[in-house]
Enzyme design. Structure first.
Site, PDB file in Angstrom:
ATOM      1  CE1 TYR A  49      -3.770  -4.442  -3.423  1.00 34.70           C
ATOM      2  CE2 TYR A  49      -3.737  -2.050  -3.259  1.00 34.70           C
ATOM      3  CZ  TYR A  49      -3.061  -3.252  -3.306  1.00 34.70           C
ATOM      4  OH  TYR A  49      -1.684  -3.262  -3.240  1.00 34.70           O
ATOM      5  CG  HIS A 107      -1.000  -6.507  -8.086  1.00 39.80           C
ATOM      6  ND1 HIS A 107      -2.239  -6.197  -7.567  1.00 39.80           N
ATOM      7  CD2 HIS A 107      -0.163  -6.490  -7.029  1.00 39.80           C
ATOM      8  CE1 HIS A 107      -2.140  -5.993  -6.261  1.00 39.80           C
ATOM      9  NE2 HIS A 107      -0.891  -6.187  -5.909  1.00 39.80           N
TER      10      HIS A 107
END
Length: 275
Positions: A49, A107
């Site tokens: 992110y 992830h």
């Protein structure tokens, strides 16, 4: 506002969290500060992110005791080996300015992922206290089963896309059997719920918003958390109020009848979801 806690043998997670993708920089820091001020105590971020520094700054400035905040971060899928995962986790902690995270996830799986080696790295990070709990994100049922049955690292949580338009019953059933929490991302289906007449009708009935209905549907499920993103305090407060909304049986039947085959997140790196 009291947010319910989801508790297993491996972790205790607030059922409603605060998602931070794709916010960055000052916008992200301000949003996290606002969310914490309103009462959120579960914050979700990730290496990919690019906002861990902003999240860390918000946590540092909140004045809240560390143990009151449930913090999740995730290691990106370009690190298929255990040593790479270890280095990435340590770098995340440095950016977050934290001695530990409450939950560390892989992830996305990649074809190059050395699953046993990765799980050994997660297990060591947990044993050393750098991650209080560990898990995976975006794993299809077969790969999740492999991770659990390897019995290397105790999988506390699976994070996947999950909303009123996407059936995740296979994963949910397995998670229930294994006492694994499921965290739902994209819980309002990228805003699609805001225009759905069935959801709008239920919202009018309860004096609620469509987003609150979508969140309440998830939060009413056993072992399910949701992490909506909201930049403005007004939307953050609206999402928080979904905790108070109790859907009745008629509502749930109407929502169950909606199509359940609409996947909003399916990048080129995605696994075979049916595997």
């Amino acid at each position: 506002m009291t947010i319910p806690l989801l508790e297993t043998a491996l972790t205790r997670m607030p059922a409603l969290g605060f998602g931070t993708w794709p916010m960055r920089g000052a916008e992200c820091q301000a949003a996290v500060e606002s969310a914490l001020g309103l009462g959120y105590r579960h914050v979700d971020t990730a290496e990919m992110y690019g906002n861990e520094e902003a999240v860390g700054a918000a946590l540092a400035g909140s004045g809240l005791p560390r143990e009151e905040i449930y913090l999740t971060t995730k290691v990106w899928n370009d690190k298929p080996k255990g040593a790479e995962i270890r280095r990435a986790a340590e770098a995340s902690l440095e950016r977050l300015r934290q001695p530990y995270v409450d939950l560390l996830l892989i992830h996305w799986p990649s074809p190059q992922l050395d699953l046993p080696d990765a799980l050994h790295a997660l297990a060591r990070l947990r044993e050393e206290g750098l991650a209080r709990a560990v898990g995976v994100a975006n794993f299809p049922p077969g790969l999740l089963r492999q991770a659990v049955e390897a019995e290397i690292a105790p999988i506390a949580c699976l994070q996947v896309e999950h909303h009123v338009y996407l059936d995740q019953s296979r994963l949910l059933d397995y998670c229930h059997r294994q006492d694994i929490l499921l965290t739902s991302y994209t819980p309002v289906a990228k805003g699609e719920v805001l225009r759905d007449e069935t959801i709008l009708e239920i919202a009018r009935k309860h004096g609620a918003t469509p987003g609150q209905v979508a969140l309440a549907w998830l939060l009413g499920m056993r072992g399910v958390a949701a992490i909506p993103k909201a930049a403005s305090p007004e939307r953050q407060r609206e999402n928080l109020e979904a905790v108070r909304l109790n859907l009745d049986e008629a509502d749930r039947l109407a929502l169950a009848a909606l199509p359940k085959d609409r996947r909003m997140v399916n990048p080129a790196i995605a696994p075979d979801w049916e595997s």
